[in-house]
Design an enzyme around this catalytic site. Sequence first.
Site, short mmCIF file in Angstrom:
data_model
loop_
_atom_site.label_atom_id
_atom_site.label_comp_id
_atom_site.label_asym_id
_atom_site.label_seq_id
_atom_site.Cartn_x
_atom_site.Cartn_y
_atom_site.Cartn_z
N GLU A 153 -75.13 61.07 -31.41
CA GLU A 153 -76.18 61.23 -32.42
C GLU A 153 -76.12 60.06 -33.40
O GLU A 153 -75.06 59.77 -33.97
CB GLU A 153 -75.96 62.55 -33.20
CG GLU A 153 -76.91 62.72 -34.37
CD GLU A 153 -76.60 63.94 -35.23
OE1 GLU A 153 -75.94 64.88 -34.75
OE2 GLU A 153 -77.01 63.92 -36.41
N ARG A 196 -80.20 57.44 -41.33
CA ARG A 196 -79.86 57.32 -42.76
C ARG A 196 -79.68 55.89 -43.20
O ARG A 196 -79.30 55.63 -44.33
CB ARG A 196 -78.55 58.08 -43.05
CG ARG A 196 -78.70 59.56 -42.88
CD ARG A 196 -77.43 60.28 -43.29
NE ARG A 196 -77.35 61.52 -42.55
CZ ARG A 196 -76.26 62.25 -42.45
NH1 ARG A 196 -75.14 61.87 -43.03
NH2 ARG A 196 -76.28 63.37 -41.76
N THR A 207 -80.52 63.67 -38.42
CA THR A 207 -81.15 63.72 -39.73
C THR A 207 -82.67 63.64 -39.61
O THR A 207 -83.34 63.00 -40.43
CB THR A 207 -80.62 62.59 -40.67
OG1 THR A 207 -79.23 62.35 -40.40
CG2 THR A 207 -80.73 63.00 -42.13
N LYS A 254 -77.74 73.93 -34.25
CA LYS A 254 -76.66 73.25 -34.98
C LYS A 254 -76.30 74.13 -36.18
O LYS A 254 -77.18 74.46 -36.99
CB LYS A 254 -77.18 71.88 -35.44
CG LYS A 254 -76.38 71.21 -36.54
CD LYS A 254 -76.80 69.77 -36.70
CE LYS A 254 -76.42 69.23 -38.07
NZ LYS A 254 -76.27 67.77 -38.10
C1 3PG Z 1 -73.77 64.93 -40.72
O1 3PG Z 1 -74.93 65.20 -40.47
O2 3PG Z 1 -73.40 64.23 -41.67
C2 3PG Z 1 -72.81 65.48 -39.78
O3 3PG Z 1 -72.76 66.82 -39.95
C3 3PG Z 1 -71.45 64.87 -39.82
O4 3PG Z 1 -70.64 65.53 -40.70
P1 3PG Z 1 -69.16 65.01 -40.89
O5 3PG Z 1 -69.25 63.64 -41.47
O6 3PG Z 1 -68.56 65.98 -41.87
O7 3PG Z 1 -68.50 65.03 -39.56
#
Ligand code: 3PG
Length: 222
Positions: free
Chosen positions: A47, A51, A74, A134
């Site tokens: 993924e 961002r 995201t 999720k």
């Molecule tokens: C996110 O979307 O930031 C993910 O959930 C990753 O989370 P993490 O950085 O706590 O693994």
Amino acid sequence: MTPDDSSRWLRRACRDIGVMPVLTIEYAKHSVPLARALADGGLHVIEVTLRTDAALDSIREMSAMSGILIGAGTLLTPACAEKAKKAGAAFGVSPGSTDGLIQACLDLDLPLLPGAATASEIMALSDQGFDFVKFFPAETNGGLAALSALASPLPHVSYCPTGGITAASANRYLEHQNIICVGGSWIAPADTIIAEDWDRIRATAQRTRSDRPPAPSDNCSP
Ligand code: 3PG
């Protein structure tokens, strides 16, 4: 694409990997060696979060590589879904879910792993036909204990918990029958990407892959 097709496609893509690396990429030049290191370590379903300015270019470059499945994370709006699809994303991941985003992904034939954190949100997605969601943010919402409690009345749903999961906690999640995979940034943290430490990322991926418990049977398959 129907919600049912979307969930089925994603369950199949994710059930063997155990862990989906969640990446935040600052420079698109890092995308190909990063994806190669992860795939060489056995984690080829990835993924990329939308961002950073480099995210779409990174998705474009990684999606052109063979044997690697790139999702756009995201996803917040229909416009994000459209850009992700255009860049070559094979699937989308969202922290929560809105009707607009869901409809856009279905219209685009972009399988979606929609986010949910409560019984009502999971029930709403399940009503629409999504049975792989999720669970986000996993740790701050009670972690494995909360997910086990939710899975009790909602056993027909499979989960990809994400958010706050670490190398130390991932396997505890993966032992749960309803958890197909977990997502996390610990496999390739932003500072390791910036340092271009591909060996370290490959080794972490390899260790994660080899340490994982056996994949659960897919009790949601038709
Ligand atoms: C996110 O979307 O930031 C993910 O959930 C990753 O989370 P993490 O950085 O706590 O693994």
